[in-house]
Design an enzyme around this catalytic site. Sequence first.
Site, PDB file in Angstrom:
ATOM      1  N   GLU A 280       0.849  -1.205   0.000  1.00 14.59           N
ATOM      2  CA  GLU A 280       0.000   0.000   0.000  1.00 14.59           C
ATOM      3  C   GLU A 280       0.881   1.250   0.000  1.00 14.59           C
ATOM      4  OE1 GLU A 280      -3.221  -0.066  -0.584  1.00 14.59           O
ATOM      5  OE2 GLU A 280      -2.979  -2.229  -0.671  1.00 14.59           O
ATOM      6  N   TRP A 283       1.755   1.852  -3.349  1.00 11.36           N
ATOM      7  CA  TRP A 283       0.786   2.618  -4.141  1.00 11.36           C
ATOM      8  C   TRP A 283       1.035   4.119  -3.983  1.00 11.36           C
ATOM      9  CZ3 TRP A 283      -2.432   1.712  -8.018  1.00 11.36           C
ATOM     10  CH2 TRP A 283      -2.829   0.402  -8.266  1.00 11.36           C
ATOM     11  N   TRP A 311     -19.944  13.363 -19.488  1.00 17.02           N
ATOM     12  CA  TRP A 311     -20.260  13.629 -18.074  1.00 17.02           C
ATOM     13  C   TRP A 311     -21.542  14.450 -18.002  1.00 17.02           C
ATOM     14  CZ3 TRP A 311     -17.520  10.510 -15.381  1.00 17.02           C
ATOM     15  CH2 TRP A 311     -16.192  10.270 -15.667  1.00 17.02           C
ATOM     16  N   ASN A 346     -10.712   3.452   3.005  1.00 17.12           N
ATOM     17  CA  ASN A 346     -10.342   3.261   1.597  1.00 17.12           C
ATOM     18  C   ASN A 346     -11.406   2.516   0.798  1.00 17.12           C
ATOM     19  OD1 ASN A 346      -8.467   3.286  -0.693  1.00 17.12           O
ATOM     20  ND2 ASN A 346      -8.452   1.068  -0.363  1.00 17.12           N
ATOM     21  N   TRP A 364     -15.195  13.050 -12.625  1.00 16.34           N
ATOM     22  CA  TRP A 364     -14.353  12.683 -11.479  1.00 16.34           C
ATOM     23  C   TRP A 364     -13.645  13.896 -10.869  1.00 16.34           C
ATOM     24  CZ3 TRP A 364      -9.094  13.679 -11.804  1.00 16.34           C
ATOM     25  CH2 TRP A 364      -8.575  13.922 -13.084  1.00 16.34           C
ATOM     26  N   TRP A 387      -8.747   8.820  -8.003  1.00 13.67           N
ATOM     27  CA  TRP A 387      -9.990   9.204  -8.691  1.00 13.67           C
ATOM     28  C   TRP A 387      -9.956   8.739 -10.142  1.00 13.67           C
ATOM     29  CZ3 TRP A 387     -14.758  10.611  -7.483  1.00 13.67           C
ATOM     30  CH2 TRP A 387     -15.008  11.008  -6.172  1.00 13.67           C
TER      31      TRP A 387
HETATM   32  P1  FAD Z   1      -3.253   1.932   5.188  1.00 10.48           P
HETATM   33  O1  FAD Z   1      -4.110   0.854   4.687  1.00 10.48           O
HETATM   34  O2  FAD Z   1      -2.764   1.807   6.606  1.00 10.48           O
HETATM   35  O3  FAD Z   1      -2.088   2.168   4.191  1.00 10.48           O
HETATM   36  C1  FAD Z   1      -0.821   2.719   4.544  1.00 10.48           C
HETATM   37  C2  FAD Z   1      -0.489   3.878   3.625  1.00 10.48           C
HETATM   38  O4  FAD Z   1      -0.411   3.439   2.275  1.00 10.48           O
HETATM   39  C3  FAD Z   1      -1.527   4.981   3.616  1.00 10.48           C
HETATM   40  O5  FAD Z   1      -1.379   5.841   4.714  1.00 10.48           O
HETATM   41  C4  FAD Z   1      -1.254   5.653   2.280  1.00 10.48           C
HETATM   42  O6  FAD Z   1      -0.167   6.551   2.355  1.00 10.48           O
HETATM   43  C5  FAD Z   1      -0.848   4.474   1.410  1.00 10.48           C
HETATM   44  N1  FAD Z   1      -2.010   4.011   0.646  1.00 10.48           N
HETATM   45  C6  FAD Z   1      -2.961   3.133   1.018  1.00 10.48           C
HETATM   46  N2  FAD Z   1      -3.854   2.937   0.014  1.00 10.48           N
HETATM   47  C7  FAD Z   1      -3.447   3.727  -1.003  1.00 10.48           C
HETATM   48  C8  FAD Z   1      -3.948   3.975  -2.308  1.00 10.48           C
HETATM   49  N3  FAD Z   1      -5.055   3.374  -2.797  1.00 10.48           N
HETATM   50  N4  FAD Z   1      -3.281   4.864  -3.093  1.00 10.48           N
HETATM   51  C9  FAD Z   1      -2.180   5.477  -2.649  1.00 10.48           C
HETATM   52  N5  FAD Z   1      -1.654   5.280  -1.426  1.00 10.48           N
HETATM   53  C10 FAD Z   1      -2.279   4.412  -0.610  1.00 10.48           C
HETATM   54  N6  FAD Z   1      -4.819   8.580   0.090  1.00 10.48           N
HETATM   55  C11 FAD Z   1      -4.190   9.684   0.540  1.00 10.48           C
HETATM   56  O7  FAD Z   1      -3.222   9.571   1.289  1.00 10.48           O
HETATM   57  N7  FAD Z   1      -4.587  10.929   0.142  1.00 10.48           N
HETATM   58  C12 FAD Z   1      -5.645  11.123  -0.694  1.00 10.48           C
HETATM   59  O8  FAD Z   1      -5.955  12.259  -1.036  1.00 10.48           O
HETATM   60  C13 FAD Z   1      -6.353   9.972  -1.142  1.00 10.48           C
HETATM   61  N8  FAD Z   1      -7.442  10.107  -1.948  1.00 10.48           N
HETATM   62  C14 FAD Z   1      -8.105   8.983  -2.374  1.00 10.48           C
HETATM   63  C15 FAD Z   1      -9.213   9.126  -3.216  1.00 10.48           C
HETATM   64  C16 FAD Z   1      -9.912   8.009  -3.658  1.00 10.48           C
HETATM   65  C17 FAD Z   1     -11.090   8.168  -4.585  1.00 10.48           C
HETATM   66  C18 FAD Z   1      -9.512   6.717  -3.245  1.00 10.48           C
HETATM   67  C19 FAD Z   1     -10.237   5.494  -3.712  1.00 10.48           C
HETATM   68  C20 FAD Z   1      -8.402   6.562  -2.414  1.00 10.48           C
HETATM   69  C21 FAD Z   1      -7.680   7.683  -1.976  1.00 10.48           C
HETATM   70  N9  FAD Z   1      -6.554   7.555  -1.134  1.00 10.48           N
HETATM   71  C22 FAD Z   1      -5.897   8.684  -0.717  1.00 10.48           C
HETATM   72  C23 FAD Z   1      -5.984   6.232  -0.828  1.00 10.48           C
HETATM   73  C24 FAD Z   1      -6.469   5.559   0.469  1.00 10.48           C
HETATM   74  O9  FAD Z   1      -7.859   5.617   0.573  1.00 10.48           O
HETATM   75  C25 FAD Z   1      -5.852   6.184   1.721  1.00 10.48           C
HETATM   76  O10 FAD Z   1      -4.460   6.317   1.569  1.00 10.48           O
HETATM   77  C26 FAD Z   1      -6.137   5.288   2.939  1.00 10.48           C
HETATM   78  O11 FAD Z   1      -7.513   5.199   3.143  1.00 10.48           O
HETATM   79  C27 FAD Z   1      -5.458   5.880   4.138  1.00 10.48           C
HETATM   80  O12 FAD Z   1      -5.744   5.112   5.280  1.00 10.48           O
HETATM   81  P2  FAD Z   1      -4.571   4.416   6.087  1.00 10.48           P
HETATM   82  O13 FAD Z   1      -3.451   5.373   6.313  1.00 10.48           O
HETATM   83  O14 FAD Z   1      -5.206   3.808   7.291  1.00 10.48           O
HETATM   84  O15 FAD Z   1      -4.114   3.305   5.056  1.00 10.48           O
END
Ligand code: FAD
Length: 481
Positions: A280, A283, A311, A346, A364, A387
């Site tokens: 993650e 990502w 759209w 997420n 979007w 997005w």
């Molecule tokens: P954990 O599951 O603990 O993951 C650890 C770290 O991995 C996160 O803190 C984050 O830095 C990274 N990570 C996890 N999932 C993703 C992902 N899909 N893409 C990129 N990095 C990821 N994340 C943001 O940090 N900022 C945003 O503005 C953002 N906007 C999003 C918009 C949409 C439409 C979607 C679907 C996802 C978005 N995310 C965003 C990704 C993700 O939802 C969040 O990073 C996650 O929910 C953060 O929770 P956590 O720290 O507990 O994640």
Amino acid sequence: MAPKPPVLIWFRDDLRLSDHPALDAAATTGAPVICLYVFDEKSPAVRPLGGAARWWLAQSLRALQASLARIGGSLLLRSGPATGTITELVRETRTSTVFFNDIAQVPHRAVADEIARTLGALDVRCRSFPGDLVAPPSAIRSKDDHGLRVFTPFWRRLQALGDPQRPLPPPRSLAPGPHLAGDPLESWQLEPSHPDWAGGLRESWRPGEAPAQARLKAFLADGIAGYCDDRDRPDREGTSRLSPHLRIGEISPRQIWHAARFVAADQPGLAHDVDKFLSELGWREFCRHLLFDVPDLAERGLQPRFEDFPWRRDDKALQAWQRGQTGYPIVDAGMRELWHSGVMHNRVRMVAASFLVKHLLIDWREGERWFWDTLVDADAGNNPANWQWVAGCGADAAPYFRIFNPVLQGDKFDPHGTYVRRWVPELARLPDKLIHRPWMATPLELAAAGVDLGKTYPSPIVDHKGARERALAAYAKVRSA
Ligand code: FAD
């Protein structure tokens, strides 16, 4: 002996003392250190922070001020275009050296390049250090020198580079720099006052480096076991909640990487969960590398065939979505969680985003902008990249025909409705079998739960089946374009 000229550290999205290579290098010189944060909404290409991120920035700067004071330093706050502000300060203090960490995203990179050029002409030494990523974008390129657009090979290449450098400890002390006049933090008006809508943020978060480290430690001690399954469950505390800390650099990805690897080495049974967690983080790297190549990621779909996508403009539906009033409980719960706490789980981000772009056929970019304003972790890479992924126009995007059914997503990932009951309390008394589909309840069942559909909670603003067919037809046009 003449006193050493001061070294200037330019803090950006790296509001921490530990694993801060620029600060570490400055402390090692023994010269007086000026720590500077520039609030810059004026440089070209700067995207002003959204409301929730501004609130977080204020708390984080206060925390950094306190940590710097403990080691003999202080944080100077100035506002204005970064290049002019830094050049002026360099002249004012006769600084000979400026250090900062690389932040591989717009506008940080462009501003940093401009500063390096301007200071170079003044004969001031300007040096940047890697600190924001596990690996710089230059380390993972295709044969024709662009970043990878598919996650799996990207992640393979990132892992093949081996573990990143070990994180640096915080400096023990700093030689204080000259006393300089800066802006009072309050003058930047980062926090809301009339009305003060930040109560939910205060209740949900403790910004700052120490809370970020504590959160990582607690997650690796108690939360990582079962991450592979629990990360998809909004009704459980199954993820790290590190994203806002990472976003502003209160913790570095290298610190997370090494701490997680240590846990996997110590407890091999957790290796699978640790690998998933690190992927993650992968990502995040992927999104940042993408942003490095595509600075206008929030504006431009990566796949040009989406330029003429049909759209719909529907302000009423957009507003219902923003306010958590769509009539689909899992979507509404997510949107209300976002409004209250500045984050959304997420899995629910995916469902709510998909609902906007596919069920409502709203661009979007509207959703991205709303998230940008309301997320405390609003990130220039992660937000638009995700997005675009959901909309199907991005890198490694979800296939166009994947249209999340919000009811089935609710059944699967919030099977007892715990998450919905928390954020949509007016439905709390519905039984589990109806919590994700209140419109299927009989009048008797609704009355028993105190729900008056259309009054206390909205009826669905679109019918799932019809919306799905409309989306498939719209996407078919793009597919055949
Ligand atoms: P954990 O599951 O603990 O993951 C650890 C770290 O991995 C996160 O803190 C984050 O830095 C990274 N990570 C996890 N999932 C993703 C992902 N899909 N893409 C990129 N990095 C990821 N994340 C943001 O940090 N900022 C945003 O503005 C953002 N906007 C999003 C918009 C949409 C439409 C979607 C679907 C996802 C978005 N995310 C965003 C990704 C993700 O939802 C969040 O990073 C996650 O929910 C953060 O929770 P956590 O720290 O507990 O994640």
